[in-house]
Structure formats: C-alpha cells, structure tokens
Scaffold this motif. Structure first.
Motif, PDB file in Angstrom:
ATOM      1  N   PRO A 260       0.797  -1.231   0.000  1.00 56.76           N
ATOM      2  CA  PRO A 260       0.000   0.000   0.000  1.00 56.76           C
ATOM      3  C   PRO A 260       0.828   1.278   0.000  1.00 56.76           C
ATOM      4  N   VAL A 261       2.154   1.168   0.090  1.00 54.83           N
ATOM      5  CA  VAL A 261       3.018   2.352   0.097  1.00 54.83           C
ATOM      6  C   VAL A 261       3.275   2.778  -1.343  1.00 54.83           C
ATOM      7  N   PRO A 262       2.964   4.008  -1.703  1.00 51.62           N
ATOM      8  CA  PRO A 262       3.175   4.444  -3.092  1.00 51.62           C
ATOM      9  C   PRO A 262       4.654   4.491  -3.446  1.00 51.62           C
ATOM     10  N   ILE A 263       4.949   4.309  -4.736  1.00 51.51           N
ATOM     11  CA  ILE A 263       6.332   4.410  -5.194  1.00 51.51           C
ATOM     12  C   ILE A 263       6.742   5.858  -5.410  1.00 51.51           C
ATOM     13  N   ALA A 264       5.728   6.740  -5.505  1.00 52.51           N
ATOM     14  CA  ALA A 264       5.998   8.180  -5.619  1.00 52.51           C
ATOM     15  C   ALA A 264       4.805   8.937  -5.073  1.00 52.51           C
ATOM     16  N   MET A 265       5.064  10.050  -4.422  1.00 52.96           N
ATOM     17  CA  MET A 265       3.976  10.887  -3.922  1.00 52.96           C
ATOM     18  C   MET A 265       4.467  12.317  -3.788  1.00 52.96           C
ATOM     19  N   ASP A 266       3.543  13.244  -3.867  1.00 50.21           N
ATOM     20  CA  ASP A 266       3.886  14.658  -3.714  1.00 50.21           C
ATOM     21  C   ASP A 266       2.618  15.407  -3.340  1.00 50.21           C
ATOM     22  N   GLU A 267       2.799  16.653  -2.882  1.00 49.26           N
ATOM     23  CA  GLU A 267       1.668  17.469  -2.443  1.00 49.26           C
ATOM     24  C   GLU A 267       1.875  18.889  -2.953  1.00 49.26           C
ATOM     25  N   TYR A 268       0.774  19.532  -3.349  1.00 46.32           N
ATOM     26  CA  TYR A 268       0.838  20.845  -3.980  1.00 46.32           C
ATOM     27  C   TYR A 268      -0.240  21.727  -3.355  1.00 46.32           C
ATOM     28  N   CYS A 269       0.152  22.902  -2.880  1.00 50.48           N
ATOM     29  CA  CYS A 269      -0.777  23.836  -2.242  1.00 50.48           C
ATOM     30  C   CYS A 269      -1.276  24.843  -3.277  1.00 50.48           C
ATOM     31  N   LEU A 270      -2.586  25.049  -3.304  1.00 53.61           N
ATOM     32  CA  LEU A 270      -3.207  25.921  -4.301  1.00 53.61           C
ATOM     33  C   LEU A 270      -4.245  26.812  -3.643  1.00 53.61           C
ATOM     34  N   VAL A 271      -4.400  28.020  -4.159  1.00 55.29           N
ATOM     35  CA  VAL A 271      -5.526  28.880  -3.819  1.00 55.29           C
ATOM     36  C   VAL A 271      -6.428  28.899  -5.045  1.00 55.29           C
ATOM     37  N   LEU A 272      -7.657  28.378  -4.890  1.00 53.52           N
ATOM     38  CA  LEU A 272      -8.537  28.179  -6.034  1.00 53.52           C
ATOM     39  C   LEU A 272      -9.772  29.061  -5.935  1.00 53.52           C
ATOM     40  N   GLU A 273     -10.091  29.735  -7.033  1.00 50.27           N
ATOM     41  CA  GLU A 273     -11.303  30.530  -7.134  1.00 50.27           C
ATOM     42  C   GLU A 273     -12.480  29.626  -7.492  1.00 50.27           C
ATOM     43  N   ALA A 274     -13.686  30.160  -7.334  1.00 49.61           N
ATOM     44  CA  ALA A 274     -14.874  29.413  -7.727  1.00 49.61           C
ATOM     45  C   ALA A 274     -14.888  29.233  -9.246  1.00 49.61           C
ATOM     46  N   GLY A 275     -15.366  28.076  -9.678  1.00 48.31           N
ATOM     47  CA  GLY A 275     -15.428  27.797 -11.101  1.00 48.31           C
ATOM     48  C   GLY A 275     -14.523  26.648 -11.476  1.00 48.31           C
ATOM     49  N   GLN A 276     -14.111  26.628 -12.707  1.00 47.74           N
ATOM     50  CA  GLN A 276     -13.339  25.513 -13.253  1.00 47.74           C
ATOM     51  C   GLN A 276     -12.047  26.019 -13.860  1.00 47.74           C
ATOM     52  N   LYS A 277     -10.959  25.319 -13.610  1.00 55.12           N
ATOM     53  CA  LYS A 277      -9.674  25.693 -14.210  1.00 55.12           C
ATOM     54  C   LYS A 277      -8.807  24.459 -14.351  1.00 55.12           C
ATOM     55  N   GLN A 278      -7.802  24.578 -15.212  1.00 55.74           N
ATOM     56  CA  GLN A 278      -6.828  23.511 -15.383  1.00 55.74           C
ATOM     57  C   GLN A 278      -5.570  23.838 -14.595  1.00 55.74           C
ATOM     58  N   GLN A 279      -4.907  22.788 -14.142  1.00 59.71           N
ATOM     59  CA  GLN A 279      -3.677  22.955 -13.386  1.00 59.71           C
ATOM     60  C   GLN A 279      -2.712  21.839 -13.756  1.00 59.71           C
ATOM     61  N   ARG A 280      -1.489  22.202 -14.105  1.00 55.95           N
ATOM     62  CA  ARG A 280      -0.456  21.206 -14.396  1.00 55.95           C
ATOM     63  C   ARG A 280       0.371  20.948 -13.148  1.00 55.95           C
ATOM     64  N   LEU A 281       0.619  19.670 -12.885  1.00 59.28           N
ATOM     65  CA  LEU A 281       1.452  19.235 -11.773  1.00 59.28           C
ATOM     66  C   LEU A 281       2.451  18.216 -12.298  1.00 59.28           C
ATOM     67  N   VAL A 282       3.654  18.248 -11.748  1.00 59.55           N
ATOM     68  CA  VAL A 282       4.737  17.381 -12.209  1.00 59.55           C
ATOM     69  C   VAL A 282       5.215  16.522 -11.054  1.00 59.55           C
ATOM     70  N   ILE A 283       5.429  15.234 -11.322  1.00 62.42           N
ATOM     71  CA  ILE A 283       5.938  14.324 -10.309  1.00 62.42           C
ATOM     72  C   ILE A 283       7.008  13.435 -10.951  1.00 62.42           C
TER      73      ILE A 283
END
Length: 613
Positions: A260-283
């Motif tokens: 159950p231990v992932p081989i990779a993990m990361d965390e990203y902090c975001l401030v998000l407005e109401a509505g819909q948007k795209q966000q790119r994240l790299v791991i």
C-alpha cells in the motif's frame, strides 16, 4: 503524520488509498476511463418515448407534462426506437426529434452539504436538451443545449429542485446537417451506401447518476511524460464551489501492487477561485519503467483534492510513460525505431464486449497499431489498449462540408475528445481530417488550410505527446516548404500487384502525383528528400466490391502476404490494412464481427519493418 481526510461520497473516515482489487476480474459498467470511489446508479433500461414528428414538444411543454404511449430501451439509437414504435419510421430524412422520460427516486447521500448529484451522459446527440422535474438544466460548461454525439457531458443537479421522486425529460434532435461532426454517417452531402453508413443517433451510450463533491477534480486527466528524466506532467481540471486554500496530493503505484506504500507521492498547495480551471502538476517516478506494446507497463494514480476542512475529492486513473517521435523517415517509440503494423477499425454498433474480442484478435493478427476510423467510441477502449499493448491512432469525426460553421464544430469536437483521451499511453497519433472530408477545398481555400495549420500548431504546443496528421490520405499542407503534418500518409487501393509496386515506388521517391487519388501535398512546393516518415495508412480492403481483389480467405491471405512483402522492401515507416471487421456493405474484414475469430492466419499483418536501413 498526515491529517485525516474525509471522503463525503463513500466514507466519513477511511481513505481508499490502500484498497486494491484484481482489475482483471473487475467490470466497469460506466463508459468512462477515470474511476471515482463512489456509487453510481445506471439509468439504463426502459424509458418512456415519443416521436415529435411535428416539432410541437417545446411549444406544448412536454417537459412539464406529456402522455407518452411508447417505450424505448436506453442506450439505443433513435433509428432503432422509431422502428420498434412504427416500422414506417425505419429511415428518417432531413431531421428527427424525439423525447425520452423516466423517473428515479432520490438517492441517499452522505454529508449532503459537501456533495451533490451529477447526471452524466456517456454520449448523446447530436443536440440534447434536459429537464429535471420540469426545470431546464445546463451542462457544467453552461450549455442549455449540448451539441455533439461522441463524448460525455454532465449536469450538476440543484438540491432545490430535487424531490423524493424525480422526473428526467430529454429532447434529442438529429439532422442531416453536413456542418456537424458526423464521421461516416450519412448526411445531406454523402448518402448511405458503400463506405457511408446508416445514422446511429441519440442516447447511444449509458446515462448515470452519481454523488460527487462540490469541490472536486473532474474525471479528465492529461499526461505528458518525459522519459529522459522520469518526469510525468499531469493536467488536472478542478471544479470549485467554495473558493479557498486546497491541496492536491498525488500517489503513484505500480498497476498491480500489493504494497500500500506508493512508489511516488507529492503534495501541492493551491488557492482556487470558484469555477473551473486547469492545473499542471509534475511528479518524478523513480526508476520508471516505460510503456511499450511488448511490455505495456502501467502505473496507478490516485489524485486527491483536499480542502482546509479536510474534505477530499478523489479520482483514480492508469497511465504509462512513453515517448513517440517522428525523426527523419522513421518513427521512434522510447528512442527505439518502430514499424507500425496497423489495421483500420470501425466499431460501428459493436458492444464493449465485442470490441474486446476484436482488439484481442487484432493483436493475434500481428498488429501493434489500431486506427479507429473517424468515430467516437466507448472510452473504455483506451484503457483496454493500454493494458494489452496496442497503439492507437484516433481521428476527429469529420463534418461533410467545408464552411466556417463546420470548422467551429470540428474544433469543439477535437477539444472535447482531447479532454477525455489525454491520459492514455496507447494513443500516439491523431488525424484532424480524413481524405479532405469536411475540408474539400483544402487545395484552393487559404482559410481552410489556415484553420488546419492552426490546429496542428495547437496540438504541437498543448499536446506534444502525440503525432498529428493534418489530412490523412492525400492533400497534406505545405507552408513555406514545411509540412503541417508529422507523417506523410497515403491511401493506396489497388488489387493489382504490379500497380502496387509502381505506386509504392512513386511514394518512396517523393512524387506528389501519380501516387494517391489526389496530389499528396498542396499549398507551397514541398521537397520530400526522406525528411518525414511515409505511412501507407489505408491499403488492401480485398473483398470489398469497390477495392477489388479476392473475397476468398485463402486467396486473400496470399495476396496480403505478397503486398506486405513489397511494403517491407521500401523505406516506409508503417502501414494500415483495411480493415478489421465488416461493417454494413463494406465487406472486407479479417475478423468475424460476432465471434472475434480470425478469418485468416495469425500473424498475417506482422512485419518487423523495411529491410532497408
């Protein structure tokens, strides 16, 4: 210690992070590639049905009240439903309008304040309008009427109009309008017969209800891998009702992993407005294994959107790391030369179970590539190709005439498809158009060429993980001597071996005319000089009246072997045989549609590529 997160959809305390199942025994009833850890309710089955022959339903407020006298099973085509109600409606002309209605009890929801009900159509159209208890609904994208019939779309249901027992009303309009993205369904321009097929309109895929979080990740992920540094770039779409601070956590596992231990993990902090948007994240994936048809290694991604109050939205998907390139006259997968042994596939009315049989049979034929021919298909086909190791060439269903409106519709269809298909390592090639259907003036109209060039450039920048073909078959665009396609493709149909040798020689020599039905390149002069891979993207078709050649499977096997041998003698990077299964009058399939059995020997379409180096 990470804080405890709360999942309003399926549990108040437990994360699904460590929950695993045997995917080979798992049946996903929903035509969606991304998995949500929630409970969905299929609304498939019997619906009330009416044919609105006079187009009076809106004026007469059928969405408020109407006495339906007929029944229809969803999913299913308008054509089949009309035939069941009244055999005289077997074929409709110009335009058809139908209505569907059914009731459903209000599902129980955990943590109602943090979740909402979502209604999703797997595919429906071409025009779809929906009411809930008499109130009109808008799609998440804000459409009062959804246009398109090949991809999914969703509605968020307002709690204020939900009741203990609810009524969904659907109005569907289909026309022969040649500006719509139709693929090979007949239109006002191309009539049924030969390579043009009966229309198949309406609710052609499942419809379902599910509980989703008010603040969530949508069921669409784009993946771009960089194999040189083991980095994976994910494109996520957030849907936010309550603006504020959020975190996205990514957990990556091998596809079949007991630990159950992932081989990779990361965390990203975001401030998000109401509505819909795209966000790119790299791991980064340490010691990453690359995906190939021979070893289709997949990873399992669990992505969580976590609010400040610890409520969590979660989605799950599979992905693979691979890199596809066109270098000079060759194609490379993960920096290794690759010859494309392809086959053309038109699923038609095939069920998902039949599609599974067909694709397994294609693998036995020796194919490493399937070209899904200008059709919208069940999204689970991409997961299947990822798992069994089949490369896919997908295409935008084409309009049937070249106008400003048809180009607007084409772009909208392309963007809808990209949003849902971007996850899969199996998808390596996209065609914007096929044989200039919907772009018939490509040789004479600068506006048509400019639109196609704009879409080609967009794909290069926004989706560099794909190879892109501007107009498959012939009339590729050259601007200032540079092709606006990654592959120079040609459709070559002849049953005569000597003629076959001649056109292959002309293709390899870089001749513009005397190869395909129309010049290979239009626009500015283009000088081939082996600077782009050559693909014979349609050939054979032996058994179909229009293409000639033997209908007998024994003789057909001999002819395919001889023609394939000639391909291998030349500097060609791949070929696509026409085709996998029969469809309507187009009787040239190598695989039995119903059983998935091969009509020809296994390995017939395999080739390790040209002998010339």
């Amino acid at each position: 210690m990470p804080e405890k997160v709360v999942h309003p959809n399926y549990s108040l305390t437990k994360s699904r992070e460590a929950v695993f199942f045997d995917e080979d025994d798992y049946i996903n009833p929903i035509p969606r590639a991304v998995i949500r850890p929630n409970t969905s309710i299929l609304l498939d089955g019997e619906w009330k049905f009416a044919h609105d022959a006079e187009n009076s339903g809106l004026t007469d407020n059928w969405y408020v009240a109407h006495e339906y006298t007929a029944k229809a099973n969803w999913p299913g085509s308008v054509e089949a439903h009309l035939l069941n109600v009244d055999g005289t409606h077997k074929l409709w002309h110009d335009k058809v309008i139908v209505w569907y209605e059914r009731e459903f009890p209000l599902p129980k929801r955990v943590e109602k304040n943090c979740s909402l009900l979502q209604l999703t159509f797997g595919a429906c159209g071409y025009e779809t309008q929906v009411w809930l208890n008499g109130f009109p609904l808008k799609t998440i994208e804000g459409e009062e009427v959804h246009f398109g019939e090949y991809t999914s779309f969703s509605y968020e249901l307002d709690d204020q109009i939900l009741k203990d027992n609810n009524r969904i009303t659907i109005r569907i309009v289909a026309t022969m309008d040649a500006d719509t993205t139709r693929g090979k369904q007949e239109s006002s321009v191309y009539k049924r017969g030969g390579i043009w097929y009966q229309t198949y309109s309406g609710g052609v895929r499942s419809i379902w209800l599910e509980t989703v979080e008010r603040n969530r990740l949508r069921s669409r992920i784009g993946v771009v891998s960089v194999v040189e540094d083991n980095l994976v770039r994910f494109n996520f779409t957030t849907r936010i009702q309550n603006p504020g601070k959020y975190k996205i956590q990514l957990h990556v596992f091998n596809r079949k992993q007991a630990d159950p231990v992932p081989i990779a993990m990361d965390e990203y902090c975001l401030v998000l407005e109401a509505g819909q948007k795209q966000q790119r994240l790299v791991i980064e994936i340490p010691d990453a294994k690359l995906w190939t048809p021979e070893q289709p290694h997949l990873y399992r991604l669990i992505a969580k959107l976590i609010a400040e109050d610890c409520y969590c939205s979660e989605i799950e998907a599979h992905f693979g790391l691979r890199k596809i390139e066109a270098r000079g006259s060759r194609i490379f997968l993960n920096s290794k030369e690759l010859y494309l042994n392809g086959i053309l596939y038109q699923p038609g009315l095939a069920t998902y179970e039949q599609i599974k049989m067909h694709m397994t049979a294609m693998k036995r034929l020796g194919c490493n590539l399937v070209r899904i021919h200008i059709a919208g298909v069940d999204p689970r086909i991409y997961n299947l190709a990822d798992k069994i190791g089949l490369l896919l060439w997908v295409e935008v269903p084409s309009p049937h005439r070249s106008t400003t409106v048809s180009r607007i519709n084409h772009k909208a269809e392309l963007l809808r498809m990209l949003a849902l298909i971007g996850t899969h390592p199996s998808v390596i090639i996209w065609s914007l158009y096929n044989e200039d259907w919907g772009a018939q003036d490509i040789a004479t109209n600068p506006e048509t060429r400019q639109y196609i060039m704009d879409m080609y450039h967009y794909m290069q920048i926004a989706h560099p993980q794909f190879l892109v073909v501007d107009n498959d078959g012939w009339q590729h665009i050259s601007f200032e001597g540079r092709l606006k396609t990654d592959l120079l493709t040609a459709h070559l149909y002849t049953p005569d071996l000597d003629k076959w040798k001649e056109v292959l020689d002309n293709l390899e020599a870089g001749k513009n005319t005397g190869v395909a039905a129309f010049p290979l390149v239009v626009g500015d002069p283009f000088f081939f000089r082996k600077q782009v891979p050559l693909i014979v993207s349609e050939w054979g078709g032996f058994g179909f009246t229009y293409y000639g050649g033997p209908a007998d499977d024994v003789e057909r096997t001999k002819k395919i072997s001889m023609f394939k041998k000639e391909l291998r003698k030349r500097r060609i990077a791949g070929d696509v045989y026409t085709q996998a299964t029969n469809i309507e009058e187009e009787v040239n399939g190598l695989i039995d549609f119903e059983t998935g059995e091969l009509n020809v020997p296994e390995g017939l379409l395999y080739s390790n590529g040209p002998n010339l180096h």
